[in-house]
Design a protein around this motif. Structure first.
Motif, PDB file in Angstrom:
ATOM      1  N   PRO A 162     -41.837  35.747  -0.663  1.00 36.41           N
ATOM      2  CA  PRO A 162     -42.378  36.164  -1.753  1.00 36.41           C
ATOM      3  C   PRO A 162     -40.394  35.830  -2.735  1.00 36.41           C
ATOM      4  CG  PRO A 162     -40.911  37.754  -0.569  1.00 36.41           C
ATOM      5  CD  PRO A 162     -41.886  36.723   0.604  1.00 36.41           C
ATOM      6  N   LEU A 163     -40.874  36.007  -3.955  1.00 38.69           N
ATOM      7  CA  LEU A 163     -39.401  34.875  -4.443  1.00 38.69           C
ATOM      8  C   LEU A 163     -37.988  35.258  -4.101  1.00 38.69           C
ATOM      9  CD1 LEU A 163     -38.562  33.284  -6.975  1.00 38.69           C
ATOM     10  CD2 LEU A 163     -38.309  35.224  -8.134  1.00 38.69           C
ATOM     11  N   ARG A 164     -37.325  34.070  -3.629  1.00 42.19           N
ATOM     12  CA  ARG A 164     -35.561  34.652  -3.700  1.00 42.19           C
ATOM     13  C   ARG A 164     -35.415  33.636  -4.741  1.00 42.19           C
ATOM     14  NH1 ARG A 164     -32.789  30.712   1.976  1.00 42.19           N
ATOM     15  NH2 ARG A 164     -31.172  31.964   1.881  1.00 42.19           N
ATOM     16  N   PRO A 165     -34.575  34.392  -4.946  1.00 40.13           N
ATOM     17  CA  PRO A 165     -33.520  34.010  -6.270  1.00 40.13           C
ATOM     18  C   PRO A 165     -32.300  33.560  -5.130  1.00 40.13           C
ATOM     19  CG  PRO A 165     -34.367  36.453  -6.964  1.00 40.13           C
ATOM     20  CD  PRO A 165     -34.531  35.615  -5.172  1.00 40.13           C
ATOM     21  N   CYS A 166     -31.353  32.433  -6.596  1.00 44.47           N
ATOM     22  CA  CYS A 166     -30.611  31.585  -5.624  1.00 44.47           C
ATOM     23  C   CYS A 166     -29.372  31.198  -6.688  1.00 44.47           C
ATOM     24  CB  CYS A 166     -31.035  30.020  -4.370  1.00 44.47           C
ATOM     25  SG  CYS A 166     -32.344  29.158  -5.536  1.00 44.47           S
ATOM     26  N   VAL A 167     -28.342  31.295  -6.043  1.00 38.99           N
ATOM     27  CA  VAL A 167     -26.961  30.885  -6.655  1.00 38.99           C
ATOM     28  C   VAL A 167     -27.476  29.690  -7.944  1.00 38.99           C
ATOM     29  CG1 VAL A 167     -24.482  30.764  -6.640  1.00 38.99           C
ATOM     30  CG2 VAL A 167     -25.480  32.839  -5.782  1.00 38.99           C
ATOM     31  N   GLU A 168     -27.653  28.782  -7.132  1.00 36.30           N
ATOM     32  CA  GLU A 168     -27.615  27.144  -7.732  1.00 36.30           C
ATOM     33  C   GLU A 168     -27.645  27.735  -8.981  1.00 36.30           C
ATOM     34  OE1 GLU A 168     -30.497  27.516  -4.175  1.00 36.30           O
ATOM     35  OE2 GLU A 168     -28.594  28.033  -4.696  1.00 36.30           O
ATOM     36  N   ASP A 169     -29.624  28.003  -8.546  1.00 37.92           N
ATOM     37  CA  ASP A 169     -30.475  27.938  -9.832  1.00 37.92           C
ATOM     38  C   ASP A 169     -30.378  28.420 -11.029  1.00 37.92           C
ATOM     39  OD1 ASP A 169     -32.154  26.051  -8.862  1.00 37.92           O
ATOM     40  OD2 ASP A 169     -33.552  26.616  -8.213  1.00 37.92           O
ATOM     41  N   GLN A 170     -29.353  30.129 -10.717  1.00 36.10           N
ATOM     42  CA  GLN A 170     -28.949  29.992 -11.729  1.00 36.10           C
ATOM     43  C   GLN A 170     -28.007  29.919 -12.518  1.00 36.10           C
ATOM     44  OE1 GLN A 170     -29.990  33.932 -12.627  1.00 36.10           O
ATOM     45  NE2 GLN A 170     -28.244  35.069 -13.011  1.00 36.10           N
ATOM     46  N   LEU A 171     -27.448  28.966 -11.869  1.00 32.71           N
ATOM     47  CA  LEU A 171     -26.122  28.771 -12.564  1.00 32.71           C
ATOM     48  C   LEU A 171     -26.279  26.655 -12.980  1.00 32.71           C
ATOM     49  CD1 LEU A 171     -23.092  28.791 -10.075  1.00 32.71           C
ATOM     50  CD2 LEU A 171     -23.292  30.196 -11.769  1.00 32.71           C
ATOM     51  N   GLY A 172     -27.458  26.518 -13.181  1.00 26.74           N
ATOM     52  CA  GLY A 172     -27.963  25.298 -13.551  1.00 26.74           C
ATOM     53  C   GLY A 172     -28.929  25.988 -14.260  1.00 26.74           C
ATOM     54  N   ALA A 173     -29.551  27.337 -14.536  1.00 28.13           N
ATOM     55  CA  ALA A 173     -29.910  27.818 -15.510  1.00 28.13           C
ATOM     56  C   ALA A 173     -29.043  28.095 -16.757  1.00 28.13           C
ATOM     57  CB  ALA A 173     -31.529  28.216 -15.611  1.00 28.13           C
ATOM     58  N   GLY A 174     -28.021  28.726 -15.951  1.00 30.90           N
ATOM     59  CA  GLY A 174     -26.878  29.415 -17.140  1.00 30.90           C
ATOM     60  C   GLY A 174     -26.543  27.630 -17.686  1.00 30.90           C
ATOM     61  N   ALA A 175     -25.923  26.818 -16.941  1.00 32.42           N
ATOM     62  CA  ALA A 175     -25.682  25.700 -17.560  1.00 32.42           C
ATOM     63  C   ALA A 175     -26.419  25.067 -18.846  1.00 32.42           C
ATOM     64  CB  ALA A 175     -25.086  24.497 -16.803  1.00 32.42           C
ATOM     65  N   ILE A 176     -28.054  25.587 -18.779  1.00 35.29           N
ATOM     66  CA  ILE A 176     -28.447  24.391 -20.075  1.00 35.29           C
ATOM     67  C   ILE A 176     -28.460  25.331 -20.897  1.00 35.29           C
ATOM     68  CG2 ILE A 176     -30.956  24.619 -20.386  1.00 35.29           C
ATOM     69  CD1 ILE A 176     -31.154  22.893 -17.129  1.00 35.29           C
ATOM     70  N   VAL A 177     -28.448  26.577 -20.195  1.00 35.83           N
ATOM     71  CA  VAL A 177     -28.375  28.004 -21.668  1.00 35.83           C
ATOM     72  C   VAL A 177     -26.833  27.676 -22.612  1.00 35.83           C
ATOM     73  CG1 VAL A 177     -28.634  30.092 -22.441  1.00 35.83           C
ATOM     74  CG2 VAL A 177     -30.138  29.548 -20.910  1.00 35.83           C
ATOM     75  N   ALA A 178     -26.128  27.604 -21.652  1.00 32.86           N
ATOM     76  CA  ALA A 178     -24.395  27.855 -22.716  1.00 32.86           C
ATOM     77  C   ALA A 178     -24.404  26.599 -22.967  1.00 32.86           C
ATOM     78  CB  ALA A 178     -23.329  27.621 -21.524  1.00 32.86           C
ATOM     79  N   ALA A 179     -25.257  25.820 -23.056  1.00 31.16           N
ATOM     80  CA  ALA A 179     -25.556  24.308 -23.482  1.00 31.16           C
ATOM     81  C   ALA A 179     -25.818  23.730 -25.145  1.00 31.16           C
ATOM     82  CB  ALA A 179     -25.197  22.738 -23.159  1.00 31.16           C
ATOM     83  N   LEU A 180     -27.197  25.098 -25.174  1.00 29.01           N
ATOM     84  CA  LEU A 180     -27.929  25.661 -26.434  1.00 29.01           C
ATOM     85  C   LEU A 180     -27.407  26.257 -26.978  1.00 29.01           C
ATOM     86  CD1 LEU A 180     -31.326  26.135 -24.201  1.00 29.01           C
ATOM     87  CD2 LEU A 180     -30.670  24.403 -26.177  1.00 29.01           C
ATOM     88  N   THR A 181     -26.237  26.865 -27.241  1.00 29.05           N
ATOM     89  CA  THR A 181     -24.987  26.910 -28.254  1.00 29.05           C
ATOM     90  C   THR A 181     -25.411  27.111 -29.880  1.00 29.05           C
ATOM     91  OG1 THR A 181     -23.027  27.931 -26.551  1.00 29.05           O
ATOM     92  CG2 THR A 181     -22.589  27.957 -28.798  1.00 29.05           C
ATOM     93  N   GLY A 182     -25.715  27.921 -30.442  1.00 26.37           N
ATOM     94  CA  GLY A 182     -25.705  27.272 -31.627  1.00 26.37           C
ATOM     95  C   GLY A 182     -27.857  27.649 -32.406  1.00 26.37           C
ATOM     96  N   TYR A 183     -28.663  27.729 -31.118  1.00 24.39           N
ATOM     97  CA  TYR A 183     -29.873  26.860 -31.001  1.00 24.39           C
ATOM     98  C   TYR A 183     -30.295  28.637 -31.998  1.00 24.39           C
ATOM     99  CZ  TYR A 183     -34.659  25.987 -30.441  1.00 24.39           C
ATOM    100  OH  TYR A 183     -35.639  25.264 -30.674  1.00 24.39           O
ATOM    101  N   GLY A 184     -29.933  29.733 -31.435  1.00 26.49           N
ATOM    102  CA  GLY A 184     -30.425  30.545 -31.406  1.00 26.49           C
ATOM    103  C   GLY A 184     -30.258  32.245 -30.693  1.00 26.49           C
ATOM    104  N   ARG A 185     -31.377  33.544 -30.555  1.00 27.60           N
ATOM    105  CA  ARG A 185     -30.355  34.320 -29.813  1.00 27.60           C
ATOM    106  C   ARG A 185     -30.995  34.168 -28.861  1.00 27.60           C
ATOM    107  NH1 ARG A 185     -32.370  40.514 -31.486  1.00 27.60           N
ATOM    108  NH2 ARG A 185     -32.009  41.933 -29.202  1.00 27.60           N
ATOM    109  N   LEU A 186     -30.970  34.853 -27.930  1.00 20.75           N
ATOM    110  CA  LEU A 186     -30.928  34.711 -26.218  1.00 20.75           C
ATOM    111  C   LEU A 186     -31.582  36.039 -25.649  1.00 20.75           C
ATOM    112  CD1 LEU A 186     -27.167  32.907 -24.901  1.00 20.75           C
ATOM    113  CD2 LEU A 186     -29.058  31.632 -25.572  1.00 20.75           C
TER     114      LEU A 186
END
Length: 247
Positions: A162-186
């Motif tokens: 089963p899936l094991r969510p992990c801190v590093e991928d949560q933060l990597g994804a979050g950093a990418i999302v944060a850099a998309l500020t202004g693109y649209g609704r999250l």
């Protein structure tokens, strides 16, 4: 609202292979995030002028097909899935890189019709900018790979737990999302990841999380340090004809 309940969100986030399935039909771009280690290793290979062919985990036919296209299979030389092994990889190298998470997800994402990018902490802002350009106002899906319980990279076992969510991928994804500020609704999931990435000491989090501690205990602490270097790279791995190239 779409089938998966992502109501009018321009930037969406779902985990693992199920996330690829959920987002692939509605997003113009899918960003796969596997910080430890596929996407970080890919960033380093491309930063040195190489290319990466993602190969599904334990797919021996895929490995042979990659070698037939002139790729060097990771693990059959000094280059492996570990980021520290490719820091001086020669320009022009085509590396076939199997992994149970990032590579497998990139291959799956390629079947959805979306543009596929490989993102990590090192190239978060650069990947976000290219994703926005490629999506051109259409939805962007960010897919943290996570890990799988029971998968041991040292064995030939093909079963995926089963899936094991992990801190590093949560933060990597979050950093990418944060850099998309202004693109649209999250979506709520994307917003939560972005808040986490902005609120925490990323290098400290990667050192203290389960994956980071496991790698350090195995003697690979330098891989964690390389992966934690936020926005040190302008490389943007885009999947073209089965190969990740800087674009």
């Amino acid at each position: 609202m779409d089938t998966w309940g992502q109501i009018e969100a321009d930037i969406r986030l779902e985990w693992g292979p199920e996330g690829v399935e959920a987002l692939g039909g509605s997003c113009a771009v899918l960003v796969v995030v596997d910080v430890l280690s596929f996407c970080t290793t890919t960033d380093l290979v491309l930063g040195n002028g190489g290319r990466v062919r993602p190969v599904r985990w334990r797919d021996h036919r895929g490995e042979e097909a990659a070698k037939e296209r002139g790729a060097i299979l990771a693990g059959e030389s000094e280059w492996t899935l570990r980021p520290s092994s490719v820091t001086e990889i020669p320009s022009g190298t085509l590396l076939a890189l199997p992994s149970p998470n990032g590579a497998t997800l990139c291959d799956a994402a390629a079947t959805t019709g979306a543009e596929v990018l490989a993102g990590c902490l090192r190239n978060a802002t650069a990947v976000a900018a290219r994703a926005a350009e490629l999506a051109d106002g259409r939805p962007i899906g960010v897919v943290p790979a996570g890990e799988r319980w029971g998968v041991d990279v040292r064995t030939e076992v093909k079963a995926f737990g089963p899936l094991r969510p992990c801190v590093e991928d949560q933060l990597g994804a979050g950093a990418i999302v944060a850099a998309l500020t202004g693109y649209g609704r999250l979506s709520a999931e994307a917003r939560l990841a972005a808040i986490a990435a902005k609120a925490i000491d990323i290098a400290e989090a990667l050192t203290e999380c389960s994956s980071g501690r496991e790698l350090a205990a195995a003697g690979h602490a330098n891989d964690v340090k390389l992966a934690a270097k936020l926005d040190t790279s302008s490389t943007v791995p885009v999947l073209r004809n089965g190969i990740l190239e800087d674009s």
